[in-house]
Design a protein around this motif. Structure first.
Motif, PDB file in Angstrom:
ATOM      1  N   ILE A  96       0.819  -1.119   0.012  1.00 21.00           N
ATOM      2  CA  ILE A  96      -0.113   0.047  -0.103  1.00 21.00           C
ATOM      3  C   ILE A  96       0.941   1.426  -0.173  1.00 21.00           C
ATOM      4  O   ILE A  96       0.228   2.291  -0.485  1.00 21.00           O
ATOM      5  CB  ILE A  96      -0.943   0.126   1.143  1.00 21.00           C
ATOM      6  CG1 ILE A  96      -0.086  -0.063   2.583  1.00 21.00           C
ATOM      7  CG2 ILE A  96      -1.793  -1.204   1.137  1.00 21.00           C
ATOM      8  CD1 ILE A  96      -1.229  -0.025   3.723  1.00 21.00           C
ATOM      9  N   LEU A  97       2.111   1.145   0.562  1.00 19.35           N
ATOM     10  CA  LEU A  97       2.896   2.334   0.465  1.00 19.35           C
ATOM     11  C   LEU A  97       3.343   2.689  -0.744  1.00 19.35           C
ATOM     12  O   LEU A  97       3.634   3.742  -1.414  1.00 19.35           O
ATOM     13  CB  LEU A  97       4.241   2.046   1.343  1.00 19.35           C
ATOM     14  CG  LEU A  97       3.741   2.140   2.943  1.00 19.35           C
ATOM     15  CD1 LEU A  97       5.031   1.946   3.899  1.00 19.35           C
ATOM     16  CD2 LEU A  97       3.343   3.589   3.182  1.00 19.35           C
ATOM     17  N   GLY A 147       0.539   3.606  -3.211  1.00 19.75           N
ATOM     18  CA  GLY A 147       0.298   5.042  -2.610  1.00 19.75           C
ATOM     19  C   GLY A 147       1.047   6.008  -3.585  1.00 19.75           C
ATOM     20  O   GLY A 147       0.506   7.387  -3.580  1.00 19.75           O
ATOM     21  N   VAL A 148       2.334   5.510  -3.728  1.00 20.17           N
ATOM     22  CA  VAL A 148       3.098   6.659  -4.379  1.00 20.17           C
ATOM     23  C   VAL A 148       3.219   6.454  -5.811  1.00 20.17           C
ATOM     24  O   VAL A 148       3.100   7.598  -6.893  1.00 20.17           O
ATOM     25  CB  VAL A 148       4.703   6.505  -3.766  1.00 20.17           C
ATOM     26  CG1 VAL A 148       5.663   7.483  -4.674  1.00 20.17           C
ATOM     27  CG2 VAL A 148       4.518   6.895  -2.639  1.00 20.17           C
ATOM     28  N   THR A 204      -4.287   1.362  -2.373  1.00 25.09           N
ATOM     29  CA  THR A 204      -4.005   1.715  -0.929  1.00 25.09           C
ATOM     30  C   THR A 204      -5.359   2.185  -0.178  1.00 25.09           C
ATOM     31  O   THR A 204      -5.457   1.835   1.037  1.00 25.09           O
ATOM     32  CB  THR A 204      -3.041   3.267  -1.180  1.00 25.09           C
ATOM     33  OG1 THR A 204      -1.854   2.705  -1.800  1.00 25.09           O
ATOM     34  CG2 THR A 204      -2.845   3.807   0.325  1.00 25.09           C
ATOM     35  N   THR A 262      -7.254  -0.087   2.817  1.00 25.48           N
ATOM     36  CA  THR A 262      -7.239   0.717   4.095  1.00 25.48           C
ATOM     37  C   THR A 262      -8.530   0.614   4.518  1.00 25.48           C
ATOM     38  O   THR A 262      -8.865   0.567   5.701  1.00 25.48           O
ATOM     39  CB  THR A 262      -6.753   2.123   4.032  1.00 25.48           C
ATOM     40  OG1 THR A 262      -5.126   1.988   3.641  1.00 25.48           O
ATOM     41  CG2 THR A 262      -6.759   2.885   5.381  1.00 25.48           C
ATOM     42  N   PRO A 312      -4.829   8.989  -2.593  1.00 21.83           N
ATOM     43  CA  PRO A 312      -3.686   7.897  -2.094  1.00 21.83           C
ATOM     44  C   PRO A 312      -2.537   8.453  -1.618  1.00 21.83           C
ATOM     45  O   PRO A 312      -2.079   7.944  -0.628  1.00 21.83           O
ATOM     46  CB  PRO A 312      -3.493   6.988  -3.242  1.00 21.83           C
ATOM     47  CG  PRO A 312      -4.610   7.227  -4.123  1.00 21.83           C
ATOM     48  CD  PRO A 312      -5.162   8.768  -4.104  1.00 21.83           C
ATOM     49  N   THR A 356      -1.049   7.803   2.012  1.00 18.59           N
ATOM     50  CA  THR A 356       0.151   7.231   2.446  1.00 18.59           C
ATOM     51  C   THR A 356       0.982   8.072   3.171  1.00 18.59           C
ATOM     52  O   THR A 356       1.780   7.551   4.143  1.00 18.59           O
ATOM     53  CB  THR A 356       0.998   7.264   0.967  1.00 18.59           C
ATOM     54  OG1 THR A 356       0.088   6.433   0.012  1.00 18.59           O
ATOM     55  CG2 THR A 356       2.254   6.618   1.240  1.00 18.59           C
TER      56      THR A 356
END
Length: 475
Positions: free
Chosen positions: A118-119, A122-123, A134, A138, A206, A210
């Protein structure tokens, strides 16, 4: 007269079964009157559109509150301590240590890969909330579905928690945890996250989500490194307390000997679950945050926010003030109910001790509220979640969502009512554990039952109001 034969006494178990059946009948009558409020609880969470109520609001409010009150009266008829104890003490143990260890290892790997995923997504992934893994993992995965699994089946978070896995390989300073902290860091962090959900574009951006996850990671890993993972994740980490509290409602419980199967909610009657005032605050925060998310999307909530912003207050401060003020009101009402309980029971037990023992049953209410608010949301987004996880960097541009049938609203209303009925039963058990006399035990329950009836009617009122977009917040 004295020679007339007496009718055979009804056994405690038969009486319990008969009265429990009457209680279920009352609940089903309440559900029938609640027709037409399908999807209303999701409206209270501000997540989906809702439908109009087809019966007068006062009628189903009275019916919902009456169902809880009637269940309380029926529960009070069960005064056989063996019958009460049979529900809460009967367990089925499973000492399958090897299977539990393998499952814990698997869940640990899933948790670490999930956090990393998810990190990265997210980027590097799409910056659109509805298709971002992400956001969906969540909120639809964690906040909704994983929490539902936690209180309906069992708590997987101790094995799944990726932050604890990371903290256990980091060096620890081993500083003593200040006793004054208790679990207040978790309470403050939980309320802060609820506020951020409203004022920050966490579900639509996102990248912002993040950033918040990174900040939380630094916060909780710092606490674990300073105080030790065992202490921090038991007392100060909000996610660990979130899942531990909801997991106490579940039928599967973790013990030193393995896993055990119990009746739902049986764990809530035990004295070692809520052990200080900060944990009482966390329990009340779980109930209040769901009520708050419903209030701010109702017409009366929107008008209140607009009026306060209209006099010159910043929108973020208004949302924070409503969150903190409502929580303070819940805290005050709860301790007033505890004081009235102590007076009616005429007991020498301290106010503090009664407050700790009576808080855990409220977790059943929190679980019922959560089910009502999030089960439809989680199920409708399930296809989108699967697509986003399968293709995290290039998900389908038009996410698939399930259209829930009209009768699904009954499930949501049932969640609210069943949560309150379970809370009434657990409170009944706790009172018989605290007080030796039957009449004393019954009288002690009145104030808390009044609070529960109020919570029921307030929640049903919110789900009846229809939804509006919260003003002055990111779309």
């Amino acid at each position: 007269m004295d020679d007339q034969p007496e009718s055979p006494p009804m056994s405690g178990r038969s009486a319990f079964v008969r009265r429990f059946g009457i209680g279920l009948a009352v609940a089903f009558v309440a559900l029938a009157v609640g027709a037409g409020v399908a999807a209303a609880s999701n409206v209270a969470a501000g997540l989906t559109g809702g439908s109009d109520v087809s019966v007068p609001t006062w009628l189903y409010l009275a019916t919902g509150g009456g169902a809880v009150g009637a269940s309380a009266l029926l529960t009070m008829l069960v005064t056989d301590r063996e019958v009460i104890g049979a529900y809460h003490d009967r367990t089925l143990e499973s000492p399958a240590k090897r299977l539990e260890s393998a499952g814990g290892l698997l869940l640990g790997v899933v948790g670490l890969l999930g956090l990393a995923g998810i990190l990265v997504v997210g980027v590097l992934g799409p910056n659109i909330g509805l298709v971002s893994a992400t956001v969906l993992v969540t909120f639809a995965g964690g906040r909704a579905l994983l929490t539902i699994v936690t209180y309906t089946v069992g708590d997987p978070w101790p094995a799944l928690n990726p932050w604890r896995r990371i903290a256990e390989v980091l060096p620890s300073a081993g500083e003593p945890y200040p006793e004054a902290y208790r679990s207040w860091p978790a309470v403050i962090a939980l309320l802060a996250f609820v506020w951020l959900e409203v004022v920050a574009p966490l579900t639509s951006s996102p990248v912002v989500l993040t950033f918040v996850i990174v900040m939380y990671s630094l916060f909780t890993l710092s606490g674990a490194v300073v105080f030790s993972p065992e202490t921090w994740f038991r007392r100060g980490d909000p996610l660990s307390l979130w899942f531990r509290c909801y997991g106490a409602v579940a039928p599967i419980q973790r013990t030193d000997d393995g896993l055990e199967l119990r009746f739902p909610g049986a764990r809530l009657s035990e004295a070692d679950l809520v052990t200080d005032r900060s944990l009482v605050a966390f329990v009340l925060a779980l109930v209040w945050e769901l009520t708050y998310s419903g209030f701010i999307v109702t017409p009366v909530g929107v008008r209140t926010i607009e009026a306060l912003v209209g006099i010159g207050l910043p929108p973020g401060l208004v949302y924070l003030a409503l969150l903190a003020g409502g929580f303070a009101a819940f805290w005050k009402v709860y301790w007033i109910a505890v004081d009235r309980t102590r007076e009616r029971a005429e007991t020498y037990l301290s106010r503090e001790y009664l407050g700790l023992r009576l808080a855990a049953p409220l977790l059943a209410i929190a679980a019922g509220y959560h089910l009502a608010h999030y089960v439809g949301f989680g199920l409708s987004l399930w296809p989108s979640l699967v697509d986003a996880v399968a293709m995290p960097l290039n998900p389908p541009p038009n996410p698939t969502r399930y259209a829930l049938p009209g009768w699904f609203g009954y499930v949501e209303i049932a969640g609210i009512l069943l949560g309150h009925v379970l809370a009434v039963w657990v409170s009944h058990t706790v009172s018989f554990d605290l007080f030796p006399g039957k009449l004393q035990s019954i009288r002690s329950q009145y104030p808390l039952i009044v609070v529960m009836v109020f919570f029921t009617m307030a929640s049903l009122y919110l789900v009846s109001q229809g939804s509006m977009s919260p003003p002055y917040v990111p779309s």
